[in-house]
Design a protein around this motif. Structure first.
Motif, PDB file in Angstrom:
ATOM      1  N   SER A  63     -30.403 -57.829 -30.342  1.00 18.33           N
ATOM      2  CA  SER A  63     -31.189 -58.661 -31.244  1.00 18.33           C
ATOM      3  C   SER A  63     -31.692 -57.811 -32.405  1.00 18.33           C
ATOM      4  O   SER A  63     -32.507 -56.910 -32.216  1.00 18.33           O
ATOM      5  N   THR A  64     -31.223 -58.094 -33.616  1.00 13.39           N
ATOM      6  CA  THR A  64     -31.550 -57.253 -34.774  1.00 13.39           C
ATOM      7  C   THR A  64     -32.701 -57.799 -35.609  1.00 13.39           C
ATOM      8  O   THR A  64     -33.101 -57.169 -36.582  1.00 13.39           O
ATOM      9  N   SER A  65     -33.242 -58.972 -35.259  1.00 15.53           N
ATOM     10  CA  SER A  65     -34.345 -59.533 -36.043  1.00 15.53           C
ATOM     11  C   SER A  65     -35.610 -58.692 -35.874  1.00 15.53           C
ATOM     12  O   SER A  65     -36.008 -58.371 -34.753  1.00 15.53           O
ATOM     13  N   PRO A  66     -36.289 -58.360 -36.985  1.00 13.29           N
ATOM     14  CA  PRO A  66     -37.549 -57.611 -36.881  1.00 13.29           C
ATOM     15  C   PRO A  66     -38.595 -58.349 -36.051  1.00 13.29           C
ATOM     16  O   PRO A  66     -39.470 -57.728 -35.445  1.00 13.29           O
ATOM     17  N   LEU A  67     -38.520 -59.691 -35.999  1.00 13.46           N
ATOM     18  CA  LEU A  67     -39.518 -60.489 -35.291  1.00 13.46           C
ATOM     19  C   LEU A  67     -39.509 -60.246 -33.780  1.00 13.46           C
ATOM     20  O   LEU A  67     -40.516 -60.461 -33.110  1.00 13.46           O
ATOM     21  N   THR A  68     -38.372 -59.802 -33.243  1.00 14.62           N
ATOM     22  CA  THR A  68     -38.242 -59.660 -31.791  1.00 14.62           C
ATOM     23  C   THR A  68     -39.277 -58.698 -31.227  1.00 14.62           C
ATOM     24  O   THR A  68     -39.911 -58.977 -30.202  1.00 14.62           O
ATOM     25  N   THR A  69     -39.458 -57.567 -31.871  1.00 13.88           N
ATOM     26  CA  THR A  69     -40.380 -56.546 -31.362  1.00 13.88           C
ATOM     27  C   THR A  69     -41.727 -56.535 -32.083  1.00 13.88           C
ATOM     28  O   THR A  69     -42.643 -55.835 -31.643  1.00 13.88           O
ATOM     29  N   GLN A  70     -41.853 -57.288 -33.156  1.00 14.01           N
ATOM     30  CA  GLN A  70     -43.053 -57.215 -34.002  1.00 14.01           C
ATOM     31  C   GLN A  70     -44.326 -57.575 -33.232  1.00 14.01           C
ATOM     32  O   GLN A  70     -44.423 -58.649 -32.639  1.00 14.01           O
ATOM     33  N   ASP A  71     -45.277 -56.649 -33.223  1.00 13.76           N
ATOM     34  CA  ASP A  71     -46.568 -56.837 -32.537  1.00 13.76           C
ATOM     35  C   ASP A  71     -46.395 -57.120 -31.043  1.00 13.76           C
ATOM     36  O   ASP A  71     -47.209 -57.834 -30.442  1.00 13.76           O
ATOM     37  N   ARG A  72     -45.349 -56.554 -30.448  1.00  7.86           N
ATOM     38  CA  ARG A  72     -45.098 -56.751 -29.017  1.00  7.86           C
ATOM     39  C   ARG A  72     -44.811 -55.393 -28.375  1.00  7.86           C
ATOM     40  O   ARG A  72     -43.657 -54.970 -28.264  1.00  7.86           O
ATOM     41  N   PRO A  73     -45.835 -54.680 -27.932  1.00 10.30           N
ATOM     42  CA  PRO A  73     -45.642 -53.331 -27.389  1.00 10.30           C
ATOM     43  C   PRO A  73     -44.804 -53.282 -26.119  1.00 10.30           C
ATOM     44  O   PRO A  73     -44.319 -52.213 -25.752  1.00 10.30           O
ATOM     45  N   PHE A  74     -44.600 -54.407 -25.436  1.00 10.89           N
ATOM     46  CA  PHE A  74     -43.779 -54.414 -24.229  1.00 10.89           C
ATOM     47  C   PHE A  74     -42.296 -54.643 -24.529  1.00 10.89           C
ATOM     48  O   PHE A  74     -41.478 -54.636 -23.612  1.00 10.89           O
TER      49      PHE A  74
END
Length: 321
Positions: A63-74
């Protein structure tokens, strides 16, 4: 101490709502320690929401979308974020083709191509000046006739076409470019990887380039070991999602090792695995060395993949951020 690792498989049927519900079931009922997947951003983003909500570590391979990991430390990923490809392609076409004029052809309805097209345009015009993307042509999902777009691209004086479409859409675009009398290179993004691009494109795609995370051709070191094992198991070369998933699985196992031992308290162990993942640096993977930044994204270079005369995805160059 030795732990047995059990892999529980769930099919999200390419449906975001099914993916989210499946993640909840795996976390709350099946008591998983971590999640590997999904591959595609459309499903990975809702699963990432669930993984974060339930404080469970997750690695998406593709998954290359920046939204996938944004503000999600897990939440982590083994692939790059798609936005680094625009600058990488800009650097590559300058050195390979002395190109300062680009054409873009993309599906305006589909999220990835639309985002990638705009990201590339921004990067290319930052390097070559406003208006250097001389043709910015769109179509809609399901369209099969690109003759008008090709005619405008031909008139524009573009030195190459960038098309961030998925592997199943590329053969038709390449053939219609040739039919329209275009002899300029067609360049792609990592969405060209995976699937059966070569089976559908045949020799029409030979010699073309795209940016990716991985290439099985000319494999060295650990990647060579992986390619040989994969070919022995499946009778064909691994694709980019396969290599990224292998790296994701090995990373989560390494993180479990790095905790120094699990406590049996699932809530605490999930946090410990997440912390161990965040601390990994220079992990040797099939797709190169991997270490995570503070956002769960890997610090890695972009591979320039060339489709050789035998249709094999081959390492050509790497461009680093």
């Amino acid at each position: 101490k030795t732990y047995k690792v059990e892999f529980l498989y769930g099919d999200h049927t390419s449906d975001p709502s099914v993916a989210a519900a499946l993640a909840v079931r795996q976390v709350s009922q099946e008591k998983v320690l971590g999640i590997i997947g999904p591959l595609i951003s459309r499903q990975a983003i809702p699963v990432a929401q669930m993984a974060q909500a339930y404080a469970t570590p997750m690695i998406t391979p593709w998954s290359t979308s920046p939204l996938t990991t944004q503000d999600r430390p897990f939440v982590f990923r083994t692939c790059f974020v798609f936005t680094i490809q625009g600058p990488a392609i800009t650097k590559f076409v300058a050195s390979q083709f002395n190109a300062t004029k680009a054409a873009v052809l993309y599906d305006i309805i589909s999220a990835y191509p639309r985002g990638m097209a705009n990201s590339f345009k921004e990067a290319f015009e930052a390097a070559n000046g406003p208006g250097s993307v001389v043709a910015f042509e769109e179509f809609r999902t399901g369209d099969t006739d690109f003759s008008k777009q090709m005619a405008r691209i031909k008139e524009s004086g573009a030195q190459f076409i960038f098309t961030p479409q998925h592997y199943n859409e590329v053969p038709l675009i390449v053939r219609q470019a040739k039919a329209g009398g275009l002899t300029i290179p067609v360049i792609g993004s990592n969405s060209w990887a995976g699937g059966d691009l070569i089976g559908e494109c045949g020799t029409d795609c030979n010699g073309l380039f795209f940016t990716g995370n991985y290439a099985p051709g000319n494999a060295q070191g650990l990647n060579k070991t992986f390619v040989e094992a994969y070919v022995k198991a499946y009778g064909e070369n691994p694709d980019e999602p396969a290599a990224l998933t292998w790296d994701a699985a090995r990373l989560i196992v390494q993180a479990i090792k790095n905790t120094g031992g699990l406590t049996g308290d699932l809530v605490r162990d999930r946090v410990a695995v997440k912390d161990a993942l965040a601390g990994i640096k220079d992990f040797e993977g099939a797709t190169g060395k991997i270490g995570f930044d503070g956002n769960g994204d890997p610090q890695k270079c972009t591979v320039i993949v060339r489709i050789d005369e035998k249709g094999v995805f081959t390492f050509h160059d790497s461009v680093c951020p």
